[in-house]
Scaffold this active site. Sequence first.
Site, PDB file in Angstrom:
ATOM      1  N   SER A  63      47.207 -29.601 -29.512  1.00 42.37           N
ATOM      2  CA  SER A  63      45.945 -29.606 -28.755  1.00 42.37           C
ATOM      3  C   SER A  63      45.982 -30.660 -27.653  1.00 42.37           C
ATOM      4  O   SER A  63      46.823 -31.568 -27.695  1.00 42.37           O
ATOM      5  CB  SER A  63      44.804 -29.938 -29.728  1.00 42.37           C
ATOM      6  OG  SER A  63      43.651 -30.384 -29.032  1.00 42.37           O
ATOM      7  N   TYR A  82      39.513 -34.284 -35.773  1.00 47.25           N
ATOM      8  CA  TYR A  82      40.354 -33.254 -35.150  1.00 47.25           C
ATOM      9  C   TYR A  82      41.471 -33.911 -34.345  1.00 47.25           C
ATOM     10  O   TYR A  82      42.644 -33.530 -34.452  1.00 47.25           O
ATOM     11  CB  TYR A  82      39.475 -32.387 -34.249  1.00 47.25           C
ATOM     12  CG  TYR A  82      40.154 -31.228 -33.580  1.00 47.25           C
ATOM     13  CD1 TYR A  82      40.625 -31.345 -32.271  1.00 47.25           C
ATOM     14  CD2 TYR A  82      40.308 -30.010 -34.224  1.00 47.25           C
ATOM     15  CE1 TYR A  82      41.227 -30.274 -31.641  1.00 47.25           C
ATOM     16  CE2 TYR A  82      40.901 -28.933 -33.587  1.00 47.25           C
ATOM     17  CZ  TYR A  82      41.359 -29.076 -32.299  1.00 47.25           C
ATOM     18  OH  TYR A  82      41.970 -28.015 -31.664  1.00 47.25           O
TER      19      TYR A  82
HETATM   20  P1  NAP Z   1      39.311 -19.941 -34.160  1.00 45.03           P
HETATM   21  O1  NAP Z   1      38.876 -18.897 -33.202  1.00 45.03           O
HETATM   22  O2  NAP Z   1      38.295 -20.803 -34.845  1.00 45.03           O
HETATM   23  O3  NAP Z   1      40.277 -19.278 -35.266  1.00 45.03           O
HETATM   24  C1  NAP Z   1      40.808 -20.115 -36.251  1.00 45.03           C
HETATM   25  C2  NAP Z   1      41.437 -19.224 -37.292  1.00 45.03           C
HETATM   26  O4  NAP Z   1      41.924 -20.042 -38.356  1.00 45.03           O
HETATM   27  C3  NAP Z   1      40.425 -18.250 -37.894  1.00 45.03           C
HETATM   28  O5  NAP Z   1      41.049 -17.007 -38.149  1.00 45.03           O
HETATM   29  C4  NAP Z   1      40.075 -18.943 -39.200  1.00 45.03           C
HETATM   30  O6  NAP Z   1      39.666 -18.069 -40.210  1.00 45.03           O
HETATM   31  C5  NAP Z   1      41.430 -19.519 -39.589  1.00 45.03           C
HETATM   32  N1  NAP Z   1      41.297 -20.539 -40.614  1.00 45.03           N
HETATM   33  C6  NAP Z   1      40.513 -21.638 -40.582  1.00 45.03           C
HETATM   34  N2  NAP Z   1      40.661 -22.328 -41.728  1.00 45.03           N
HETATM   35  C7  NAP Z   1      41.562 -21.655 -42.496  1.00 45.03           C
HETATM   36  C8  NAP Z   1      42.132 -21.860 -43.788  1.00 45.03           C
HETATM   37  N3  NAP Z   1      41.805 -22.904 -44.542  1.00 45.03           N
HETATM   38  N4  NAP Z   1      43.020 -20.947 -44.242  1.00 45.03           N
HETATM   39  C9  NAP Z   1      43.344 -19.867 -43.505  1.00 45.03           C
HETATM   40  N5  NAP Z   1      42.846 -19.599 -42.271  1.00 45.03           N
HETATM   41  C10 NAP Z   1      41.964 -20.503 -41.786  1.00 45.03           C
HETATM   42  O7  NAP Z   1      40.281 -20.943 -33.425  1.00 45.03           O
HETATM   43  P2  NAP Z   1      41.209 -20.756 -32.148  1.00 45.03           P
HETATM   44  O8  NAP Z   1      40.484 -21.249 -30.955  1.00 45.03           O
HETATM   45  O9  NAP Z   1      41.836 -19.391 -32.161  1.00 45.03           O
HETATM   46  O10 NAP Z   1      42.304 -21.868 -32.488  1.00 45.03           O
HETATM   47  C11 NAP Z   1      43.473 -21.555 -33.205  1.00 45.03           C
HETATM   48  C12 NAP Z   1      44.283 -22.831 -33.244  1.00 45.03           C
HETATM   49  O11 NAP Z   1      44.432 -23.340 -31.910  1.00 45.03           O
HETATM   50  C13 NAP Z   1      43.610 -23.952 -34.044  1.00 45.03           C
HETATM   51  O12 NAP Z   1      44.600 -24.714 -34.698  1.00 45.03           O
HETATM   52  C14 NAP Z   1      42.954 -24.806 -32.950  1.00 45.03           C
HETATM   53  O13 NAP Z   1      42.790 -26.145 -33.365  1.00 45.03           O
HETATM   54  C15 NAP Z   1      43.974 -24.701 -31.864  1.00 45.03           C
HETATM   55  N6  NAP Z   1      43.497 -24.961 -30.502  1.00 45.03           N
HETATM   56  C16 NAP Z   1      42.450 -24.258 -30.002  1.00 45.03           C
HETATM   57  C17 NAP Z   1      42.071 -24.509 -28.667  1.00 45.03           C
HETATM   58  C18 NAP Z   1      40.934 -23.797 -28.011  1.00 45.03           C
HETATM   59  O14 NAP Z   1      40.506 -24.271 -26.937  1.00 45.03           O
HETATM   60  N7  NAP Z   1      40.419 -22.709 -28.557  1.00 45.03           N
HETATM   61  C19 NAP Z   1      42.769 -25.432 -27.907  1.00 45.03           C
HETATM   62  C20 NAP Z   1      43.819 -26.149 -28.504  1.00 45.03           C
HETATM   63  C21 NAP Z   1      44.180 -25.883 -29.802  1.00 45.03           C
HETATM   64  P3  NAP Z   1      38.088 -18.048 -40.613  1.00 45.03           P
HETATM   65  O15 NAP Z   1      37.395 -17.337 -39.502  1.00 45.03           O
HETATM   66  O16 NAP Z   1      38.071 -17.316 -41.928  1.00 45.03           O
HETATM   67  O17 NAP Z   1      37.649 -19.491 -40.735  1.00 45.03           O
HETATM   68  C1  GCO Z   2      36.670 -29.786 -28.115  1.00 51.26           C
HETATM   69  C2  GCO Z   2      37.504 -28.530 -28.100  1.00 51.26           C
HETATM   70  C3  GCO Z   2      38.972 -28.896 -28.042  1.00 51.26           C
HETATM   71  C4  GCO Z   2      39.794 -27.648 -28.018  1.00 51.26           C
HETATM   72  C5  GCO Z   2      41.243 -27.950 -27.938  1.00 51.26           C
HETATM   73  C6  GCO Z   2      41.607 -28.610 -26.662  1.00 51.26           C
HETATM   74  O1  GCO Z   2      35.646 -29.804 -28.813  1.00 51.26           O
HETATM   75  O2  GCO Z   2      37.059 -30.713 -27.398  1.00 51.26           O
HETATM   76  O3  GCO Z   2      37.243 -27.733 -29.226  1.00 51.26           O
HETATM   77  O4  GCO Z   2      39.308 -29.701 -29.127  1.00 51.26           O
HETATM   78  O5  GCO Z   2      39.590 -26.908 -29.157  1.00 51.26           O
HETATM   79  O6  GCO Z   2      41.726 -28.602 -29.046  1.00 51.26           O
HETATM   80  O7  GCO Z   2      43.012 -28.627 -26.586  1.00 51.26           O
END
Ligand code: NAP
Ligand code: GCO
Length: 264
Positions: free
Chosen positions: A144, A157
Site C-alpha cells: 500500500s 493499517y
Molecule cells: P476490498 O474491496 O475491501 O476487498 C477485500 C477482500 O478481502 C474482500 O473480498 C474481503 O472479503 C476479503 N477479506 C477480508 N478479510 C478477509 C479474511 N479474514 N479472510 C478472507 N478474505 C478476507 O479491498 P480492495 O480495495 O480490493 O483491497 C484489496 C487489497 O488491496 C487489500 O489488501 C488492501 O489493503 C489493498 N489495497 C487497496 C487499495 C485501494 O485503494 N483500494 C490500495 C492499496 C492497497 P469480505 O467482503 O468477506 O470481507
Molecule cells: C486510506 C485508504 C488507503 C488505501 C491504500 C492506499 O484510508 O488511506 O484506504 O489506505 O486503501 O492502502 O495505498
Amino acid sequence: MNQFSLEGKVALVTGASYGIGFAIATAYAKAGAKIFFNDIKQELVDKGLAAYKELGIDAKGYVCDVTNEQQVNEMVAKIDEETGVIDILVNNAGIIKRIPMTEMTADEWRTVIDVDLNAPFIVSKAVIPGMIKKGKGKIINICSMMSELGRETVSAYAAAKGGLKMLTRNICSEYGEYNIQCNGIGPGYIATPQTAPLRELQPDGSRHPFDQFIISKTPAARWGNPEDLEGPAVFLASEASDFVNGHVLYVDGGILAYIGKQPK
Ligand code: NAP
Ligand code: GCO
C-alpha cells in the site's frame, strides 16, 4: 515461450470475490492460469464464482478466513490434491479501520494486524513447502501507499502494510535460493469498496474532500482502477520477473514521486 504467459500455472488469490483481487485473478486467467480464491462467506464466494463465470473463467472458490491457520492449511491441501502445487500466491485479502489511534481499541488494532499482516504470513507459510518441492514459486503481497507513508486514522493499517513490505523482503531473503520470488504491489488510491467512503459525494453534490485531496496528490489526476494493477500483477507472477525479488512495485499514478498540486 512468451515470458509473460501463466499457461498451466495454479494461482491462489486471497479475498478475490471482488475488488483488486478479482481484477488480478481475472488477469491471471487471461494469461492462462487456473484460478483459486477464497472469501469468508459462502455467499461472497458464490457471488465471485458467478462473476468469474460471466467472464468465462472456471475459478474455484473456498470459504476460508485467512487468519485461521487450520482453514488455510486445509484449503491449500485441497488445491494441492485436486489440481497441484500452488505456483502463484497473491496475499490480497485485507481490511482497514479508519479510527484515530487514541480512540482505537486494542482489539480493533489486533484485527487489522491479523488480517493484513499475520494472514500473509500464515498463507505464505502454507504454500512455500510446495514451491520448494517444485523448485519455483511466486508470492505477491498487496502492500500500500501506507507501506511508505502515514496518515491520520490508519495507524493499524499502516503498521500492517509496513510490516508486509518487510515480510516481502524477508521471504525473498530466506527462500530466494529455492527459486521463489516474493514481491509486493503497492497500489495507490484505487476505486474499490474499500475506498468507497473516501469518494462519497457530499450532501451538496460536491466531491468528498479526500477525493479532491487524492486527485491533487496524484500526477495522473485520477483514482486508480483495479484494472490498472493487472499488468504489474501478471509481470510479477510470470517468468519475466524471475530475477526480481524483494521489490515493492508501486502502481500509484505517481503519488510517491509528487509533492502535490499547489492550491490555485
Ligand atoms: P476490498 O474491496 O475491501 O476487498 C477485500 C477482500 O478481502 C474482500 O473480498 C474481503 O472479503 C476479503 N477479506 C477480508 N478479510 C478477509 C479474511 N479474514 N479472510 C478472507 N478474505 C478476507 O479491498 P480492495 O480495495 O480490493 O483491497 C484489496 C487489497 O488491496 C487489500 O489488501 C488492501 O489493503 C489493498 N489495497 C487497496 C487499495 C485501494 O485503494 N483500494 C490500495 C492499496 C492497497 P469480505 O467482503 O468477506 O470481507
Ligand atoms: C486510506 C485508504 C488507503 C488505501 C491504500 C492506499 O484510508 O488511506 O484506504 O489506505 O486503501 O492502502 O495505498
